[in-house]
Scaffold this active site. Structure first.
Site, short mmCIF file in Angstrom:
data_model
loop_
_atom_site.label_atom_id
_atom_site.label_comp_id
_atom_site.label_asym_id
_atom_site.label_seq_id
_atom_site.Cartn_x
_atom_site.Cartn_y
_atom_site.Cartn_z
N CYS A 1 -0.32 -27.55 -0.34
CA CYS A 1 -0.60 -28.60 -1.32
C CYS A 1 0.33 -29.81 -1.16
O CYS A 1 0.01 -30.91 -1.61
CB CYS A 1 -0.44 -28.04 -2.74
SG CYS A 1 -1.54 -26.66 -3.11
N TYR B 1 6.49 -33.64 -30.87
CA TYR B 1 6.26 -35.08 -31.09
C TYR B 1 7.58 -35.82 -31.19
O TYR B 1 8.51 -35.39 -31.88
CB TYR B 1 5.47 -35.33 -32.38
CG TYR B 1 5.63 -36.76 -32.85
CD1 TYR B 1 5.04 -37.81 -32.13
CD2 TYR B 1 6.42 -37.06 -33.96
CE1 TYR B 1 5.23 -39.12 -32.53
CE2 TYR B 1 6.60 -38.38 -34.37
CZ TYR B 1 6.01 -39.41 -33.65
OH TYR B 1 6.20 -40.70 -34.02
N ASP C 1 -7.13 -17.53 -1.20
CA ASP C 1 -8.30 -18.37 -0.96
C ASP C 1 -9.47 -17.62 -0.35
O ASP C 1 -10.55 -18.19 -0.20
CB ASP C 1 -7.92 -19.53 -0.03
CG ASP C 1 -6.92 -20.49 -0.67
OD1 ASP C 1 -6.60 -20.30 -1.86
OD2 ASP C 1 -6.47 -21.42 0.03
N ASN D 1 -0.44 -17.04 -5.26
CA ASN D 1 0.85 -16.40 -5.51
C ASN D 1 0.75 -15.30 -6.56
O ASN D 1 1.38 -14.25 -6.45
CB ASN D 1 1.88 -17.45 -5.92
CG ASN D 1 2.47 -18.19 -4.74
OD1 ASN D 1 3.32 -17.67 -4.03
ND2 ASN D 1 1.98 -19.39 -4.49
#
Length: 460
Positions: A46, A431, A288, A310
């Protein structure tokens, strides 16, 4: 005599499984042999676009654990060795060495199939020309960088507008090339609904990337020297000094198919919750090359992501090591970016919901990453799907700038928990003005979706 574990594939799933099994069982109890056909192990595919684009300094930064480190931990890892046959009856694997081509059989008591995926490569004239590159392995990345660093490349054509496509378009822009992205879909990022994909397209165009949709590539054109010079669709030719393929991947299951192991409709191996291949005692698979259950739709699908790979390896290694672990499924979460535009999705998009017979409402809102008065606030668009009858969250998509993508994790947790959009509005999220408006954008979308569900029910 020690039991023998054979692992086919030396990346995320394979080496995670081997490492977990080794932690739980010593070499006197479990011998571990791992075969990897390439020159690298345990690396982040990736990260290749960011290495190519210059944000990551060198291939070594993408390697989580070297072959030497695995061997020091008691794993017999053999690089440059490809598995070419699996004999389930005699419980053995035939391998071939890249250097010299010598073949031999290795017996196993337990077998892990972690063969990964193979990139989609259309069968068109010129596809194998010099200057046409895939980007699945570190070797692929090195070859692409070699082309770029030879000098003279000014124009890049990226074929495919999925995650790899948009990330490689960014990498080419960062390297100063003129970039054209060709995609046969209605919009780039087909994992999003078209209205959200349009936002990605508009952002890419604003960065100077030429985005051509509805474009089916027919041929890669070459010069007298055999190097790529253009990519041709039915309507036009697009000049190119380098071509990058980002057309997705398919499960690499030819070995498994030849061995008679069960495959799903997407071509991936089928496993149980423990990641054991169905009907094959002592044979495991993950990453995959497998199909996984989508917890939202209830269907199986192929998702090629390192996060799942993983986890699969960990589950397999624990089970081989004598423990107990399961992988229940996924909700389909993924994030990406192109330059400063962040892209995120989880759950189902509209076409997926319709395909499994779900009726739903949608809510689309625009909000900001921080309190509007706080410096640096960036806008984002949030789209939410909720089931019509129950109000259950079905999907979430976000396109925006700084602070947008990781908000999708709120949706991922809510989907896993089976929450309704109404219940989501009461979530106690963090927040403060530098981080969020008083109402987080995801909760604003949930509130709007809940209102739509209630209105639909009242209207009956």
């Amino acid at each position: 005599m020690a039991e023998r574990l054979v692992v086919i594939g030396g990346d995320a799933t394979g080496m995670s499984a081997a490492s977990q099994a080794r932690r739980r069982r010593g070499p006197d109890d479990l011998e571990i042999i791992a075969f990897e056909r390439g020159r690298h192990t345990s690396y982040s595919a990736c990260g290749i676009p960011y290495w190519v684009g210059g944000e990551v300094d060198g291939a070594d930064a993408l390697v989580a654990r070297t072959a030497a480190e695995h061997r020091e931990r008691g794993i017999d890892l053999r690089l440059g060795t490809e598995a070419v046959a699996i004999d389930l009856d005699r419980r053995r694997v035939r391998t071939r060495e890249a250097a010299g081509g010598a073949e031999s059989w290795t017996g196993f008591d337990q077998l892990v199939i972690a063969t990964g995926a193979v990139p989609t490569r259309p069968k068109i004239p010129g596809i194998d020309a010099d200057g046409v590159h895939g980007v699945q392995t570190l070797d692929d990345g090195e070859t692409l960088l070699g082309t770029l660093e030879r000098g003279g490349a000014r124009r890049a054509v990226v074929v495919g507008g999925g995650y790899i496509g948009v990330e490689m378009a960014e990498a080419m822009i960062r390297r100063g090339l003129e970039v054209t992205l060709l995609d046969r879909g209605e919009q780039p990022m087909s994992t999003l609904d078209p209205d959200m994909g349009r936002l990605v397209r508009d952002a890419m165009v604003g960065m100077g990337i030429v985005v051509v949709t509805g474009a089916e590539v027919r041929e890669v054109l070459t010069g007298d020297d055999g190097r790529v010079r253009a990519v041709a669709t039915a309507d036009e030719e697009y000049p190119a000094d380098v071509v990058v393929l980002g057309l997705g991947v398919q499960p690499n299951t030819a070995l498994a198919r030849e061995a008679g192991l069960p495959l799903g409709e997407h071509g991936g191996l089928l496993t149980d919750l423990a990641m054991r291949v169905r009907g094959a005692e002592g044979v495991w698979a993950g990453g995959d090359c497998v199909e996984v259950l989508n917890l939202v739709s209830g269907t199986h699908q192929h998702i090629a992501l390192g996060t799942h790979a993983n986890k699969h390896g960990r589950v397999i290694g624990i089970n081989i090591g004598g423990g107990y672990a399961t992988f229940p499924g996924v909700v389909g979460t993924a994030v990406s970016k192109v330059c400063d535009v962040e892209i995120a999705r989880t759950g189902l998009k509209e076409s997926q919901a319709r395909a499994v017979g779900l009726r739903y409402v949608t809510a689309v809102i625009e909000s900001s990453s921080r309190a509007g008065y706080y410096p640096g606030a960036a806008t984002m668009t949030v789209k939410m799907l909720a089931e019509l009858r129950t109000g259950r969250l079905l999907g979430l998509q976000i396109v925006g700038r700084e602070g947008a993508a990781k908000r999708v994790d709120i949706g991922a947790v809510a989907l896993t928990a089976g929450m309704t959009v109404d219940a989501m509005t009461a979530l106690d999220l963090g927040y403060a003005p530098p981080f969020s408006p008083v109402w987080d954008p995801v909760l604003v979308a949930a509130r709007k979706a809940a209102d739509k569900v209630e209105a639909e029910l009242r209207g009956r």
